[in-house]
Design a protein around this motif. Structure first.
Motif: not given
Lengths: 496, 496
Positions: B193, B251-252, B258, B347-350, B389, B391-392, B424, B436-438
């Motif tokens: 973890v 604040g992300h 990470l 994925r778990r660790l981001g 997998n 986070y970014l 991303d 992201r989000g596009l």
């Protein structure tokens, strides 16, 4: 109206009409709605919003679990109510608007939308609309026929509208396993080691102070259209079952196989139905959608347990399941889609993934989403979540269609959703290509020998031979790679 | 020779020359060898086999962790000793043979080779060749500068040859964390973890009765070529660091970010070196290869811990680390590559994944492997394991090269290794596109505005505009999609 379904009495004054609830939605908002492959979607608030958008100039970003039922996506698109839509859709009207550039669409792995929201990689959700069976005494909610992204929407949305669906029996309490991984950087293991493990709550936590409206409905989910297997789907299913039988003979798998994921549709149903008369037993599913065939297999004693995020079945099957919940409730579980589809669990459980392709190419690249590289059909859905992390990744399609004017096996796919690195087995009605352990040139010959429709075999072989003569690890003739697609556009057939 | 490095005395009579050991390898065998990005590879047995293959007609399938050092892949290829090679390579001679169709190559996600072997989805390994620091009293072995797939090779191979490298201090004992997930269907949770968690043994289990030969060497790993950052790599690094700083402001992320994964090479080194003079602190890595920059960051106090599968550093850095192991041993760990690269842990660790592209297109599809769609460069390596997998998921490349005759930002990539669904952030020396989000059309405009070299901007905009005029979710002109690649082939430049 059954006000006793609002067990938290302080919320009872929030009951209103769908129109009143829809009036909270403002131009530019991000709306997160329940609904996963037609199951458990908003039956009245989103349609009321579509009605409102016919008269007002008002547009939202709409996120869901997956597709909606009751033509709701179509109604919203028709009314011009959508500026952006994610992560999946199957509606003809919406699809046309997306392809016309009038609605922006993000075709997202179904496991990822919730992750992106929790990580603030997407704009925050303003209003959540969630179909529930009832509101529990602590304000937490019991979802209906899907979980989808509702846990995330309920947790993160600033305001929440609930649709209490009285057509869904309150006894659905307990069929859901509500669990979310922790936010970074302190995420722990997700402790599922078998499809039947339940690790979470039975209700979705919700801060009741966020509830701005409660609407009653009694409309059931849009039923799934179950087409009987035809010659092609039966043939594909037979190839897959023979392959499994041979893997058992080779000692790679036992008669229990490993947990199965099957995409939605005719082929998946045909494969699953094929298990009924097979030697396989004690099967399990770790999938995203449960279809009629899941419950048929449970009834036949072949399937011991099924895990997914939604139930999308025919009208008959719906009544079979929900009028007899006691019989089925220990045989399946519905999870949030970022659990049902999460990469680590798919790898840990060793899922056998069976998904449908629009087309694939001689090197094993798969297009699941685009017609001729530009026009989207539905979206990638969960196929990437599963294919990329599966024990075995199987893709199926018919070899040719439209009186064989279209070959679905091509020199090069016009859009790649699943790369050559992620695909193990390709199947058409013609046959099966086992790509495991094969280099690109070996794969090509397997696919040409086994999968392509005979009308196209010679030309595909010619393409491959001429490309090999020019060399390369993955031989291609870039000037010809899309010639079949271009010919189709110009002449209406891929044939010369 | 230091026979005391064979602590299991009954194995001491197995010592032989490299030539004797290589003579066990027979035509058609599958050989699994240690070695991951030049680190911990076979220094003498594979080269001796290459010598033998110059005289005899003998070919093997060679699996490794990743690439080998000391031109061993080149020597093997030159001698005609390879029929098939997986999962990665970086050698010019071998690459030419692969592209000529003389050696078959499987370009595999680095996390997957071991899985495929354990699941019997690849042919079984006949002989394993593993570099070790010493053999422990129970016959288990201590690897050297990489773990790679050695745990799997040692466990599954019918016969094992060990190369004891006396240039590696015995004090490496303890820097490895040897753990393998259970076989299906009873796989448990991998209980990592945080990057610094150690969950396994310190030595690789090995049945001593399988050892057919032990060879002594004192040859160190091929050193990494560390190129100083140039204007382009510095610019790319600056864009990425500014992006991270902004994510912290929003604040992300915190100043600890990470866990970072960085692909091998100049850009990764430049980004990591950029952290030295930043406000970021207590950083960690969860990656596959540790380069010089990792140890520089540890020395500067910025990096608290690094997890990977190998150490590939310059000669100077090699001595810094292995002559001062006491200083570093609690700061890093080496794991099997099916743990360092496993989807669920990423994925778990981001993980924040930074990898290099050969080219990318206006919709965010990335080609990491092929020149003009046909000729392979190196391979996908672990980039897909991480990108899919993470986070970014960040991909970098120069905007243009060869005096700007080649644009690395294109209408359509000629080979897809990472799909639009998995990417991303794209970065060139020109700038950064945050996707992201596009939706696809939004992505295209971002990429054209921010990433493409000015010499190509107008033509790329024209392609996009004309494609949009024709419509589609992902507008393309299939007849023109590869026109830049074709022009390069015909005229030597992508420019009109």
């Amino acid at each position: 109206m059954s006000v006793e379904r609002i067990r938290l009495e302080t919320l009872r004054h929030k009951v209103m009409t769908a129109e009143q609830a829809a009036s909270f939605i403002q131009n530019g908002m991000v709306v997160g709605s329940s609904g996963f492959t037609k199951a458990g979607d908003s039956k009245v608030v989103l349609p009321a919003f579509a009605e409102r958008a016919k008269k007002e100039s008002i547009k939202i970003t709409l996120m869901t679990g997956a597709s909606l039922g009751h033509d709701t996506d179509g109604k919203l698109a028709e009314a011009g109510a959508l500026s952006k839509r994610m992560p999946f859709q199957v509606d003809r009207t919406l699809r046309n608007k997306i392809n016309a550039g009038e609605v922006l669409f993000i075709d997202q792995h179904l496991s990822e939308s919730a992750e992106l929201l929790h990580n603030e990689n997407l704009p925050p959700v303003d209003i959540a609309i969630i179909e529930v069976a009832y509101i529990d005494r602590d304000g937490s909610i019991v979802p209906t026929t899907s979980v989808g992204n509702s846990v995330t929407f309920a947790g993160l949305a600033k305001q929440v509208i609930l649709e209490i669906n009285t057509a869904v029996p309150e006894e659905v309490y307990g069929i859901h396993d509500i669990y979310q991984a922790e936010n970074y950087p302190h995420r722990n293991v997700i402790p599922i080691v078998a499809p039947w493990n339940k690790i979470g709550r039975k209700t979705i936590p919700l801060d009741p102070s966020k509830v701005i409206g409660i609407v009653f409905t009694d409309i059931t989910d849009s039923p799934a259209d179950i087409a009987a297997p035809d010659a092609k789907t039966s043939s594909i299913a037979r190839h897959i079952l023979e392959f499994f039988e041979n893997e058992v003979k080779l000692g790679h798998l036992t008669d229990r196989l490993l947990p199965i994921q099957a995409g939605i549709g005719k082929v998946a149903n045909a494969v699953l139905m094929g298990f009924k008369d097979s030697n396989f037993y004690d099967l399990t599913m770790f999938s995203e959608v449960l279809q009629d065939s899941t419950f048929d297999l449970i009834d036949s004693g072949k399937l011991s347990f099924a895990s997914a995020s939604s139930i999308t079945v025919s009208k008959d099957c719906y009544h079979r399941v929900f009028d007899n919940l006691q019989r089925y409730r220990d045989k399946f579980v519905l999870r949030p889609q970022n659990i049902s589809n999460t990469p680590g669990l798919i790898r840990r459980l060793g899922v056998i993934a069976i998904n449908t392709a629009i087309e694939f190419d001689i090197y094993g690249n798969v297009n699941s989403t685009h017609v001729s590289g530009t026009k989207i059909m539905n979206g990638i859905g969960g196929s990437g979540d599963f294919a990329r992390n599966a024990y075995l990744s199987i893709f199926v399609t018919q070899a040719a269609s439209k009186e064989n004017a279209i070959s679905h096996v091509l020199p090069m796919v016009s859009h790649v959703d699943h790369t050559e690195h992620d695909v193990d087995i390709l199947v058409t009605d013609i046959g099966l290509a086992d790509l495991r352990g094969l280099a690109p040139r070996e794969r090509a010959q397997q696919i040409i020998n086994n999968c392509v429709h005979p009308d196209y075999r010679e030309e595909l072989q010619s393409y491959f031979d001429r490309a090999c003569a020019r060399g390369g690890h993955t031989p291609h003739l870039l000037e010809e790679a899309f010639s079949w697609h271009l010919r189709l556009g110009e002449t209406g057939t891929m044939k010369k």
